[in-house]
Motif scaffolding. Sequence first.
Motif, short mmCIF file in Angstrom:
data_model
loop_
_atom_site.label_atom_id
_atom_site.label_comp_id
_atom_site.label_asym_id
_atom_site.label_seq_id
_atom_site.Cartn_x
_atom_site.Cartn_y
_atom_site.Cartn_z
N ALA A 124 1.12 0.88 -4.23
CA ALA A 124 2.35 1.55 -4.63
C ALA A 124 3.00 2.16 -3.40
O ALA A 124 2.46 3.07 -2.79
CB ALA A 124 2.05 2.64 -5.66
N VAL A 125 4.14 1.63 -3.02
CA VAL A 125 4.85 2.12 -1.84
C VAL A 125 6.12 2.85 -2.23
O VAL A 125 6.42 3.92 -1.73
CB VAL A 125 5.18 0.95 -0.89
N ARG A 126 6.86 2.27 -3.14
CA ARG A 126 8.11 2.84 -3.59
C ARG A 126 8.00 3.07 -5.09
O ARG A 126 6.91 3.19 -5.62
CB ARG A 126 9.25 1.88 -3.25
N SER A 127 9.11 3.11 -5.79
CA SER A 127 9.05 3.23 -7.24
C SER A 127 8.48 1.94 -7.81
O SER A 127 8.48 0.89 -7.16
CB SER A 127 10.45 3.49 -7.82
N ARG A 128 8.00 2.00 -9.05
CA ARG A 128 7.38 0.83 -9.67
C ARG A 128 8.37 -0.33 -9.71
O ARG A 128 8.04 -1.47 -9.36
CB ARG A 128 6.90 1.18 -11.07
N PHE A 129 9.60 -0.07 -10.14
CA PHE A 129 10.61 -1.12 -10.23
C PHE A 129 10.87 -1.77 -8.88
O PHE A 129 10.91 -2.99 -8.75
CB PHE A 129 11.91 -0.55 -10.81
N THR A 130 11.05 -0.96 -7.85
CA THR A 130 11.35 -1.48 -6.51
C THR A 130 10.19 -2.30 -5.98
O THR A 130 10.40 -3.36 -5.38
CB THR A 130 11.70 -0.33 -5.55
N ASP A 131 8.96 -1.83 -6.18
CA ASP A 131 7.79 -2.59 -5.73
C ASP A 131 7.71 -3.94 -6.43
O ASP A 131 7.46 -4.97 -5.79
CB ASP A 131 6.50 -1.80 -5.98
N ILE A 132 7.90 -3.96 -7.74
CA ILE A 132 7.81 -5.21 -8.50
C ILE A 132 8.88 -6.19 -8.03
O ILE A 132 8.60 -7.37 -7.80
CB ILE A 132 7.93 -4.94 -10.02
N VAL A 133 10.11 -5.71 -7.87
CA VAL A 133 11.19 -6.59 -7.44
C VAL A 133 10.93 -7.10 -6.02
O VAL A 133 11.08 -8.29 -5.73
CB VAL A 133 12.55 -5.86 -7.53
N THR A 134 10.49 -6.22 -5.12
CA THR A 134 10.26 -6.62 -3.73
C THR A 134 9.14 -7.65 -3.63
O THR A 134 9.31 -8.72 -3.02
CB THR A 134 9.92 -5.40 -2.86
N TYR A 135 7.98 -7.33 -4.21
CA TYR A 135 6.85 -8.29 -4.17
C TYR A 135 7.21 -9.59 -4.87
O TYR A 135 6.88 -10.68 -4.41
CB TYR A 135 5.61 -7.69 -4.82
N GLY A 136 7.90 -9.49 -6.01
CA GLY A 136 8.25 -10.69 -6.78
C GLY A 136 9.23 -11.59 -6.07
O GLY A 136 9.02 -12.81 -6.00
N VAL A 137 10.30 -11.02 -5.53
CA VAL A 137 11.32 -11.84 -4.86
C VAL A 137 10.73 -12.48 -3.60
O VAL A 137 10.94 -13.68 -3.35
CB VAL A 137 12.57 -10.99 -4.52
N LEU A 138 9.97 -11.72 -2.82
CA LEU A 138 9.36 -12.31 -1.62
C LEU A 138 8.35 -13.39 -1.99
O LEU A 138 8.29 -14.45 -1.35
CB LEU A 138 8.70 -11.23 -0.77
#
Length: 184
Positions: free
Chosen positions: A137-151
């Motif tokens: 967990a680095v940022r908010s849950r939503f931001t982490d999911i979007v970042t890891y998912g898109v990359l």
Amino acid sequence: MPPEEKATPEPSAEKDSEPSAEKDSGPPEEKDSEEPEIEVLDPVSAPDAEGRPRRATRRFPLFTRDTARPEGGGRAAPGDAPAPARQWPLLAVLITVGLGLLVTALDAFRVGLLLIGAGLLGGAALRWLLPRVGMLAVRSRFTDIVTYGVLGVAIVLLALMAQPKPWLEIPFLDDALHFTVRNS
């Protein structure tokens, strides 16, 4: 620049000038539990831990003392477990990505890149499904999911479409490439 000012609440002059008969008219529990009113000195004053107004500065502090932990950033295992066990979600992602880098270095680039993308997609899934993921967990849950998912999706798609002999062919991308790069 003046040093940071601390304001102490002062009882208002109106309370001191009230007749004593009016002070005794209320119930005894309200009279004993009354606290002095907090006076806000200016728009940027905020109460500190004890409730007293304190002048806040707009500048960032030189050293941060307390940073908010990201949502879900607690331990993934009990506190008495060894450190690697407490951070197993992050270790799972790092081991998968490291294995993908090793396979890529051993000249199987497509499989290695698929492992890297799968590791990032696994990190997104862990961040979504688990309430506590430790240092994943680095940022908010939503931001982490979007970042890891898109990359992860981008790396997997690029690995599948890489030349020579792509495993995935998307016709409109091929047409777009031929439209932009013309052999004259």
